[in-house]
Design a protein around this motif. Structure first.
Motif, PDB file in Angstrom:
ATOM      1  N   TYR A 259       0.831  -1.208   0.000  1.00 48.17           N
ATOM      2  CA  TYR A 259       0.000   0.000   0.000  1.00 48.17           C
ATOM      3  C   TYR A 259       0.861   1.252   0.000  1.00 48.17           C
ATOM      4  O   TYR A 259       0.636   2.187  -0.764  1.00 48.17           O
ATOM      5  N   THR A 260       1.862   1.284   0.903  1.00 44.80           N
ATOM      6  CA  THR A 260       2.734   2.454   0.986  1.00 44.80           C
ATOM      7  C   THR A 260       3.484   2.671  -0.323  1.00 44.80           C
ATOM      8  O   THR A 260       3.584   3.794  -0.832  1.00 44.80           O
ATOM      9  N   ILE A 261       4.000   1.585  -0.875  1.00 45.44           N
ATOM     10  CA  ILE A 261       4.778   1.678  -2.116  1.00 45.44           C
ATOM     11  C   ILE A 261       3.906   2.182  -3.262  1.00 45.44           C
ATOM     12  O   ILE A 261       4.278   3.109  -3.995  1.00 45.44           O
ATOM     13  N   ARG A 268       3.094  10.079  -7.448  1.00 46.14           N
ATOM     14  CA  ARG A 268       4.076  10.621  -8.379  1.00 46.14           C
ATOM     15  C   ARG A 268       3.543  10.542  -9.813  1.00 46.14           C
ATOM     16  O   ARG A 268       3.715  11.477 -10.604  1.00 46.14           O
ATOM     17  N   GLY A 269       2.874   9.448 -10.140  1.00 44.74           N
ATOM     18  CA  GLY A 269       2.298   9.304 -11.475  1.00 44.74           C
ATOM     19  C   GLY A 269       1.267  10.368 -11.779  1.00 44.74           C
ATOM     20  O   GLY A 269       1.223  10.919 -12.876  1.00 44.74           O
ATOM     21  N   THR A 286       2.009   1.724 -14.171  1.00 46.08           N
ATOM     22  CA  THR A 286       2.238   0.318 -14.480  1.00 46.08           C
ATOM     23  C   THR A 286       2.954  -0.371 -13.322  1.00 46.08           C
ATOM     24  O   THR A 286       2.619  -1.508 -12.951  1.00 46.08           O
ATOM     25  N   GLN A 287       3.944   0.298 -12.749  1.00 48.82           N
ATOM     26  CA  GLN A 287       4.645  -0.261 -11.594  1.00 48.82           C
ATOM     27  C   GLN A 287       3.691  -0.447 -10.417  1.00 48.82           C
ATOM     28  O   GLN A 287       3.735  -1.472  -9.721  1.00 48.82           O
TER      29      GLN A 287
END
Length: 528
Positions: A259-261, A268-269, A286-287
């Motif tokens: 979740y954090t990631i 940022r996206g 996508t990441q």
């Protein structure tokens, strides 16, 4: 981990629980789980219930929502068996959080309301804060923004009252999310100025939440608040600063959950998308999709990815991402139905043990009180005042009280100090009321006091006492160098037979008091 195990061999179950809670706050989930399990094995039923609650927290924060749900339901049942309504309230709140994270909003609402009732019945302020945190997040998810704001503001006030700064930070950050949603609503109707103002207000709340979480070593909350702060700054027209802020956080896969990631990747996206850096945005979305913590989260990332592809001109890829979104939507709906049936079966025994009529009464009383009270000041709100006026204005007088130069307070001292001013003013107005009078927050920095049985001269004297009390108050205790005054407009029932007319007269006189230099009372010239 080896050190913690060595310590655990000599620790009592109570000590194991205490250390496990500390590790939970520091995002050391696996070690916290190991110690909580040991406490559950060695402790009494109360210890086992607390340990299950910790395990539920850990698993939810690791994005394992089915396991979190199982632990939380087990904790709730144990707390109920030992007659601990506050503990059951905390467990029910965790059930609600797990359900909400799984996309089951309706069930989450039921559980969070049940948790609030239990907390009120047990007079447990800590459990009350936990329940309001869950309920605020549910209302936010449902886009019930006014309710979400009321619940979170009230919860934050209560958290500060009991010294729970971690809960305060979490609620402040949820308020920031509510303000960001309000900002998007304003942007949608074309009010760019209001959208930016709300985004900056959200940024201030998230910044406060981030600093509190950092001070107390709560890694997950700090990361979440930082991402929300970056999103707010980007929305307020400061994308470069937002990206710089995100660069200060270093993701640790060993400690940070998916979740954090994904929260940081998606934030940022979104900023890159607003900057028309489409390839970067596509890569980031996508990441995020690749490590999504749940199918509900993956749905959101597919939606964002589709928008990025569409704006880049790759309509085929946009359509493909949109198809994936709909496939996930069907899967989530199917899985939610199965989990709902499971939760309903476990809940049935618990609900049979409660008095249904009493529960409904508690819910009605709690929600009614919430609907009639201003969360920031604890005074009556505008709805309560309107209800009082609707019963008739004969024999009544109303004073509209407005803080002079309130914008200067916010600009010179901060919005947080502005909130403290409003809270303090509420505390000054409350003693000005006798039995039957009503003090209310009318809106923004404007308050109202509805008096019963006062003549025009008595109403003028009461209003003057309020003005003088505010002027004489030691505002330096709120902030060094701060001075606050109010202007007051007064109208009495004999001047108008209708509530709207009475309010209009008081408002006109408030405007006259402002124009005449502020820090004064205006009332009818025929004082008797």
């Amino acid at each position: 981990m080896s050190h913690e195990i060595a310590v655990a061999e000599r620790a009592t179950p109570a000590e194991l629980l205490s250390r496990s809670r500390d590790l939970l706050r520091g995002s050391e989930y696996e070690t916290a789980i190991a110690l909580a399990r040991q406490a559950a094995e060695e402790g009494d039923p109360a210890t086992r219930a607390e340990a299950l609650w910790i395990l539920a927290n850990c698993r939810r924060l690791q994005d394992d929502y089915p396991q979190a749900l199982e632990y939380a339901l087990g904790a709730a049942e144990l707390f109920r068996e030992i007659g601990h309504p506050g503990g059951e309230a905390r467990a029910r709140s965790e059930v609600a959080r797990a359900l909400l994270s799984s996309g089951e909003t309706d069930e989450a609402l039921k559980e969070s309301l049940s948790a609030l009732e239990l907390a009120e019945a047990g007079a447990d302020l800590s459990a009350h804060v936990t329940a309001m945190t869950a309920l605020g997040n549910v209302y936010l998810s449902m886009q019930q923004l006014d309710l979400a704001l009321q619940v979170c503001e009230r919860g934050a006030e209560m958290a500060r009252l009991i010294g729970d700064e971690i809960a305060n930070a979490a609620l402040q950050d949820t308020v920031a999310c509510v303000l960001m949603n309000d900002s998007e609503v304003a942007r949608g109707r074309g009010d760019q100025t209001e959208a930016v103002r709300l985004a900056l207000a959200a940024a201030e709340r998230s910044h406060t939440a981030m600093l509190i979480a950092r001070e107390h070593g709560h890694r997950r909350n700090e990361a979440c608040a930082l991402a929300n702060l970056a999103e707010a700054l980007g929305s307020a027209g400061q994308p470069a600063r937002a990206l710089e802020l995100l660069d200060t956080w270093r993701i640790d896969p060993a400690r940070d959950s998916a979740y954090t990631i994904t929260h940081h990747l998606d934030t940022r996206g979104g900023i890159c998308l607003a900057l028309e850096r489409y390839e970067e945005a596509i890569t980031l979305f996508t990441q995020a999709l690749g490590v999504a913590e749940s199918k509900s989260a993956a749905m959101m990332f597919c939606e964002h990815l589709s928008a990025a592809y569409e704006r880049s001109g790759d309509f085929a890829a946009a359509l493909d991402a949109h198809k994936k979104y709909h496939l996930l939507y069907r899967q989530v709906a199917s899985e939610a139905a199965l989990r709902t049936a499971r939760v309903a079966a476990v809940r049935m025994e618990t609900e049979q043990a409660k008095a249904s009529a009493e529960r409904e009464r508690l819910r009605a009383d709690g929600l009614l009180r919430m609907s009639l009270e201003d969360p920031l000041t604890g005074l009556a709100n505008r709805r309560h005042l309107d209800d009082e006026l609707a019963t008739g204005v004969a024999g009544r007088a109303i004073a509209l009280v407005d803080v002079d130069h309130f914008k200067r307070v916010n600009d010179s001292f901060s919005h947080q100090i502005g909130d403290e001013v409003l809270r303090a003013l509420g505390g000054l107005l409350r003693p000005a009321c006798r039995a039957g009078d009503v003090a209310a927050r009318y809106g923004g920095e404007e308050f109202a006091v509805l008096f019963r049985g006062l003549s025009t001269a008595e109403a003028a004297a009461a209003a003057e006492r309020i003005r003088r009390t505010v002027e004489d108050y030691d505002w330096a205790g709120v902030a060094p160098g701060l001075a606050v005054t109010v202007s007051v407009g007064v109208a009495v029932g004999g001047e108008s037979a209708l509530p709207a007319g009475l309010l209009s007269l008081a408002d006109r006189r408030l405007y006259e008091a402002k124009n005449a230099g502020r820090n004064r009372v205006h009332i009818s010239t025929s004082v008797s």
